[in-house]
Enzyme design. Structure first.
Site, PDB file in Angstrom:
ATOM      1  N   HIS A 118       0.817  -1.217   0.000  1.00 23.70           N
ATOM      2  CA  HIS A 118       0.000   0.000   0.000  1.00 23.70           C
ATOM      3  C   HIS A 118       0.849   1.265   0.000  1.00 23.70           C
ATOM      4  CE1 HIS A 118       0.375  -0.130   4.525  1.00 23.70           C
ATOM      5  NE2 HIS A 118       0.415   1.183   4.361  1.00 23.70           N
TER       6      HIS A 118
ATOM      7  N   ASP B 270       0.125  -7.582   1.432  1.00 23.38           N
ATOM      8  CA  ASP B 270       0.623  -6.202   1.587  1.00 23.38           C
ATOM      9  C   ASP B 270       2.145  -6.137   1.644  1.00 23.38           C
ATOM     10  OD1 ASP B 270       0.358  -3.484   1.640  1.00 23.38           O
ATOM     11  OD2 ASP B 270      -0.135  -3.346   3.763  1.00 23.38           O
TER      12      ASP B 270
ATOM     13  N   SER C 269       4.512   2.652   7.973  1.00 22.67           N
ATOM     14  CA  SER C 269       4.229   1.494   7.133  1.00 22.67           C
ATOM     15  C   SER C 269       5.451   1.110   6.310  1.00 22.67           C
ATOM     16  CB  SER C 269       3.065   1.791   6.185  1.00 22.67           C
ATOM     17  OG  SER C 269       1.869   1.921   6.903  1.00 22.67           O
TER      18      SER C 269
END
Length: 454
Positions: free
Chosen positions: A109, A139, A213
């Site tokens: 992402h 992911d 992230s």
């Protein structure tokens, strides 16, 4: 003053006892009023050069629905929606796992839809990154950079993690720059959070925020135990519940991407759910955790191996299975063709079953993940024995970008830039490093034509 000295002495003693498990290189004595204070500075200094900041830029296709009265006024040629391209930028983090080859792991992402990816090293150097491959369901994305003097992080065995182990999170929260936080492993095998399709998260209370992230979660030996991915917070901020993808999943997925250019997901071919106390009692076992098998798909890997409905899977390669979600995630990240040993309870007795995983069905996908100009089309493999072998447009939204590009339902893509295409896997490979212009070779009925995508 004496009270202050007493409090510092107690604090120093408490910290020394709590961190007595630290390896020697992680504890840096700092003298405070005659007391040695432990520090994480040495291990942080060891690993932070391997954690990078990521800046991505690109264009996202948006569709703005046009009111019905306008479509009626201008007639049937008026489109249902206005399609626009909007530029975007996003920030994230990444971890260098191979210094010699420049491989960087991050989240899918973080780089999703990016036309350009820039990596900033801790020493301030900025380099462009090339996307090697990605897996949306778990992911994970693998990048490659070219630079001298890189530092890598060694991957730990995440199966050896225990709740209560210390953890350090490193990333780029809110674009502030590299930031380090610490905490413990709060839980293992978290799933059912609807964050990703495949979930087997490490939960930690080390502060993780937006921009973290793709960053590193490391142990006190400076080894990577997870890739920070998501947080649970009502306002998008840290409340002490963060999630990371375990390093063993990262290792399995990155190896598949490097070998095949994509993830060739393994699959058992079962349907089921969590083992409840009622089910355990009904099936004559005192086990309280595991995966209950409701159904076995015909000709699946589980069917071939002899797994039956009503079986309770309690171990995977000798390690306890806590839930159906954990089993599903672990199996899904193992490559097709791998053989695993399942601990199965049947008729109240535990036995071992050897299963060779089959490849997950890749028979259908949204075309927009391959190219934004194909948004609105769904792709599938042609049926065995079809007159034309290739990738079929199984569904097509009217007035979508794919329809405006000239595609029609039941068109068969048989080539990309003069490369023959027989199935979805070959189409993904051909379009992975897509050029500025793509020429699709289409079979439409008995006719052959080319459609050019820009």
């Amino acid at each position: 003053m004496s009270n202050t000295r007493h409090m510092l002495s107690v604090l120093a003693l408490s910290l020394s006892m709590a961190l007595s498990v630290l390896p020697a290189q992680a504890a840096l004595p700092l003298s405070v009023d005659g007391q040695d204070m432990p520090s994480l500075a040495p291990v942080v200094e060891q690993v932070t050069p391997a954690v990078v900041n990521i800046l991505v830029s690109g264009k996202k296709v948006t569709r703005q629905e046009i009111p019905e009265q306008f479509r009626f006024f201008f007639g049937p040629d008026m489109p249902d929606a206005q399609v626009q391209e909007q530029p975007f930028q996003a920030l994230g983090s990444g971890v260098i796992i191979d210094a010699a080859k420049g491989y960087v792991i991050t989240n899918h992402h973080v780089i999703d839809g990016a036309d350009e990816i820039k990596v900033t090293l801790k020493d301030g150097r900025e380099v462009k990154a090339k996307k090697i491959g990605e897996d949306q369901q778990s992911d994970i994305a693998l990048l490659q950079i070219k630079a001298d003097g890189l530092t890598e992080i060694k991957l730990a065995n995440s199966e050896q993690l225990r709740v209560g182990d210390f953890a350090i999170a490193i990333g780029n929260p809110f674009g502030l720059g590299q930031t380090v936080t610490s905490g413990i492993i709060s839980a293992l095998g978290r799933s059912g959070l609807n964050i990703e399709n495949i979930e087997n998260f490490i939960q930690t209370d080390a502060a993780i925020n937006s921009g973290n992230s793709g960053g590193a979660l490391v142990n006190l030996r400076g080894e990577l135990i997870g890739i920070n991915t998501a947080i649970l917070g009502p306002n998008g901020g840290n409340i002490g519940i963060g999630f990371a993808i375990p390093s063993n999943m990262v290792r399995d997925l990155s190896e598949q991407i490097l070998k095949y250019g994509e993830v060739r997901r393994g699959v058992l071919g079962i349907m089921g759910g969590e083992l409840t106390s009622d089910l355990a009692k009904a099936f004559g076992t005192d086990k309280q955790q595991g995966a209950f098998v409701n159904q076995v798909m015909p000709n699946s890997a589980a069917d071939v191996a002899g797994i039956k409905a009503g079986d309770i899977i309690v171990k995977l390669n000798g390690k306890a299975v806590r839930s159906f979600g954990e089993l599903r995630a672990n199996i899904a990240t193992m490559g097709a063709g791998k053989t695993v040993i399942l601990g199965v309870i049947r008729d109240g007795k535990e036995q071992e079953v050897s299963v060779t995983l089959k490849q997950a069905d890749l028979s259908e996908t949204k075309a927009s993940v391959l190219h934004p100009a194909l948004e609105g089309a769904t792709l599938g493999n042609s049926e065995p024995g079809s007159k034309v072998t290739g990738v079929v447009i199984t569904k097509l939204e009217q007035r979508s970008p794919a329809a405006q590009a000239g595609l029609q339902k039941d068109d068969v893509i048989v080539g990309v830039n003069r490369t023959r295409i027989n199935n979805l896997q070959e189409l993904r490979t051909a379009m992975k490093n897509r050029a500025d212009i793509l020429a699709l070779n289409i079979r439409r009925g008995d006719a052959t034509l080319y459609l050019v995508l820009r």
